[in-house]
Structure formats: C-alpha cells, structure tokens
Design an enzyme around this catalytic site. Structure first.
Site, short mmCIF file in Angstrom:
data_model
loop_
_atom_site.label_atom_id
_atom_site.label_comp_id
_atom_site.label_asym_id
_atom_site.label_seq_id
_atom_site.Cartn_x
_atom_site.Cartn_y
_atom_site.Cartn_z
N CYS A 36 0.82 -1.27 -0.03
CA CYS A 36 -0.12 0.12 -0.04
C CYS A 36 0.90 1.20 -0.05
O CYS A 36 1.94 1.18 0.46
CB CYS A 36 -0.99 -0.05 1.39
SG CYS A 36 -1.98 1.33 1.59
N GLY A 37 0.47 2.37 -0.52
CA GLY A 37 0.76 3.63 -0.34
C GLY A 37 1.24 4.08 1.18
O GLY A 37 2.34 4.83 1.08
#
Length: 159
Positions: A36-37
């Site tokens: 995930c970012g």
C-alpha cells in the site's frame, strides 16, 4: 459497558490471543497491508512502539487484503516482510477482514465505537488507526493519511 478486552483474535501462528492480556495498556490498533502507499507507516508505528512501550503502549497490526488486494501474502510472508523491511517488533496478528459480513468482531466493535469521517462506520482503506485506553475503551479513530508520529502526543497524554 463492553470493552475491547472481551475479544480474542488470532496471532500470525493461528493461536488465540485474548485482548484481556492488554488490560492496563494503551493500544494503537491498525489495519495494515504490505503493498500500500501507506505501508511506510510501519516505520513510524515501530518508532512509536519503541518510544512508548516501556510506558505501556502496544501497537497491534492486523493485516487485511480488502483494499486493492494489497495484502495477498500468507501470515508467515507478512511477518517476514514486516521484520525484514521495517524491523517491526510489535505484534502483527493474523490476516483478517475489517468490513462486510466476514468482518472480525473486534473491528465491528471498533467501527461502532469510533466512526469515521461524516460518521461513517466502514473502514475506507489500509492503515486506519484506533486508539484505545487502558480500560479497553475506544478513544479515537484516525484516518489512513494520519501519520503515526502525529498521534504521539495523544498517546503520551494517555500513558
């Protein structure tokens, strides 16, 4: 009044863990993902844990694959990822669901007791954070964009 201490969860080895084990501790409960970012937040979560664990903070991470399939690995792979890439020493539990009919009872409780933006119940993305006091009461919910370091003063006030 009910608290999070009424729940049990599974650790990464599939063994049950009673949250009564955390009575008297401040908890930061986070749904996490490895791709995930926001995944670099693991580093700040570990820094918070190291800074406050002696005073009674426990960070509990719960991997979840419900958002963009960003946590596809097995529990063992997730453990390795967290340790190798971020040196995580706080508990990373078994993968679970946070929304929908298969949602973990713990996360159903957290969402009922700390609503999101516009009073929404559903968790919108990875790295939603819940701050829980020593009595097991949900104090506050933080959005995924909220950097863990910005929660430090709230944690310190509770310890």
């Amino acid at each position: 009044m009910s608290t999070i201490h009424q729940f049990s969860v599974s650790n990464a080895q599939g063994q049950p863990v009673s949250l009564t084990d955390y009575k008297g501790k401040v908890l930061l409960i986070v749904n996490t993902a490895s791709a995930c970012g926001f995944t670099p937040q693991y580093q700040e979560l570990e820094q918070l844990y190291q800074r406050f664990k002696a005073k009674g903070l426990v960070v509990l991470a719960f991997p979840c694959n419900q958002f963009g399939a960003q946590e596809p690995g097995t529990d063992n792979e997730i453990q390795q990822f967290c340790q190798l890439n971020y040196g995580v020493s706080f508990p990373v539990m078994a993968k679970l669901q946070v929304n929908g009919p298969e949602a973990s009872p713990l996360f159903a409780y957290l969402k009922d007791n700390a609503r999101g933006l516009l009073k929404t119940r559903a968790i919108k993305w990875n790295f939603t954070k819940f701050l829980v006091n020593q009595q097991g009461e949900v104090v506050k919910r933080y959005a995924p964009r909220t950097k863990p370091a910005s929660i430090a003063s709230a944690i310190e006030d509770m310890l």
